[in-house]
Design an enzyme around this catalytic site. Sequence first.
Site, PDB file in Angstrom:
ATOM      1  N   SER A  86       0.795  -1.244   0.000  1.00 45.03           N
ATOM      2  CA  SER A  86       0.000   0.000   0.000  1.00 45.03           C
ATOM      3  C   SER A  86       0.817   1.278   0.000  1.00 45.03           C
ATOM      4  CB  SER A  86      -0.936   0.028   1.208  1.00 45.03           C
ATOM      5  OG  SER A  86      -2.099  -0.679   0.912  1.00 45.03           O
ATOM      6  N   LYS A  89       0.293   3.380  -2.891  1.00 44.93           N
ATOM      7  CA  LYS A  89      -0.884   4.257  -3.021  1.00 44.93           C
ATOM      8  C   LYS A  89      -0.467   5.736  -3.042  1.00 44.93           C
ATOM      9  CE  LYS A  89      -4.386   1.073  -1.054  1.00 44.93           C
ATOM     10  NZ  LYS A  89      -3.733  -0.216  -1.113  1.00 44.93           N
ATOM     11  N   TYR A 210      -3.767  -2.067 -10.389  1.00 40.16           N
ATOM     12  CA  TYR A 210      -3.658  -1.924  -8.929  1.00 40.16           C
ATOM     13  C   TYR A 210      -2.728  -2.995  -8.337  1.00 40.16           C
ATOM     14  CZ  TYR A 210      -4.978  -2.250  -4.014  1.00 40.16           C
ATOM     15  OH  TYR A 210      -4.937  -2.317  -2.639  1.00 40.16           O
ATOM     16  N   TYR A 262      -4.689   3.826   7.961  1.00 38.74           N
ATOM     17  CA  TYR A 262      -6.058   3.278   8.054  1.00 38.74           C
ATOM     18  C   TYR A 262      -6.679   3.617   9.402  1.00 38.74           C
ATOM     19  CZ  TYR A 262      -3.124   0.626   4.907  1.00 38.74           C
ATOM     20  OH  TYR A 262      -2.185   0.275   3.994  1.00 38.74           O
ATOM     21  N   VAL A 280       1.279  -3.737   3.761  1.00 42.35           N
ATOM     22  CA  VAL A 280       1.257  -5.046   4.432  1.00 42.35           C
ATOM     23  C   VAL A 280       2.508  -5.882   4.150  1.00 42.35           C
ATOM     24  CG1 VAL A 280      -1.255  -5.242   4.708  1.00 42.35           C
ATOM     25  CG2 VAL A 280      -0.161  -6.117   2.627  1.00 42.35           C
TER      26      VAL A 280
HETATM   27  N1  GLN Z   1      -2.185  -5.268  -1.916  1.00 39.31           N
HETATM   28  C1  GLN Z   1      -2.805  -5.096  -0.629  1.00 39.31           C
HETATM   29  C2  GLN Z   1      -4.310  -5.222  -0.754  1.00 39.31           C
HETATM   30  O1  GLN Z   1      -4.877  -4.725  -1.654  1.00 39.31           O
HETATM   31  C3  GLN Z   1      -2.405  -3.785  -0.078  1.00 39.31           C
HETATM   32  C4  GLN Z   1      -2.920  -3.575   1.328  1.00 39.31           C
HETATM   33  C5  GLN Z   1      -1.954  -2.903   2.250  1.00 39.31           C
HETATM   34  O2  GLN Z   1      -0.745  -2.887   2.038  1.00 39.31           O
HETATM   35  N2  GLN Z   1      -2.486  -2.417   3.337  1.00 39.31           N
HETATM   36  O3  GLN Z   1      -4.964  -5.827   0.058  1.00 39.31           O
END
Ligand code: GLN
Length: 326
Positions: A86, A89, A210, A262, A280
Amino acid sequence: MMRAALNLIGEEATLVVWLTDLLMDYQAIIEEIHGEALALKGQGRVATYIPALAAVDPARFGIAIETIDGGIFAVGDAAEKFSIQSISKVFNLALGISLVGDELWHRVGMEPSGNAFNSLVQLEVENGLPRNPFINAGALVVTDVLLDHLKRPNEEMLNFVRKLRCSEIFYNEEVAASEKATGFTNTALVNFMKSYGNIHHEVDEVLDVYCHQCSIEMTCAGLCRSFLFLANGGVVPGSGERVLTSSQTKRINAIMLTCGFYDEAGQFAYRVGMPGKSGVGGGIVAVIPGELAIAVWSPELNDRGNSVIGMHALEQFTSRTGMSIF
Ligand code: GLN
């Protein structure tokens, strides 16, 4: 204290940065933090919901810092590549804003969600408009915006990060395929938003772009370098290239502070006090505008999906140096 005093004197920003670097022995500080934080091993768990991530060695741990005037500091596994997940992002948002500017906010919000990163719950009451670009739903919409404007979004994303002086950057096709094959919640999010007209492209196409973004592999050192433009008003230190306006940069930093972790964003702001973003894969990168970028990688996550040791190490960094944005 010293830094505050220097600010009060009103010296030139560059002089302040230079003196701060002289006064702070970043290398000694991160080595100390690295040594002590090892005691927290075993408190979190490696993400397994993306099968290709489950095999990562939980003991990996690196910290890197790069300052805007070119100081580089590293300890542990700071030169080893990992899945940024993420954290991508932020690149997604920066590229989206560079393409469409404020128009982006017609399709995604800028409020903290207070929910898990992959949550579906707010989307129905909020008519398919995701709360912010750093939860999965929001990043999927921004990805759709990239598809509106770019012929080869996968290539353009890598080119964008390369402009940030990270030449060694690639997708991990195995991780991208693994996530695409098992990402049922992300598939549900895209379908749901498409039913509200907030996804313009084919579901599969949006997921493909994505999942590639999430599969980007970088090192702690590379992450610091690539985030330095956010500590430098939108200009890439070293090349001098302007990637975003200073106002756009301020906005991305503000959204990192309020939404980068988050449903733990408040906790991160409280404990650490820097805008940042987690993934993650166990990485966290954060910036102090006008000063530096710092990245930590430790794959064991807490139940919110944030690196346990990463959060601790960054908290220690701001506590020991007295540096934060507050
Ligand atoms: N690729 C992960 C997902 O879409 C990214 C989530 C994350 O890093 N929090 O679930």
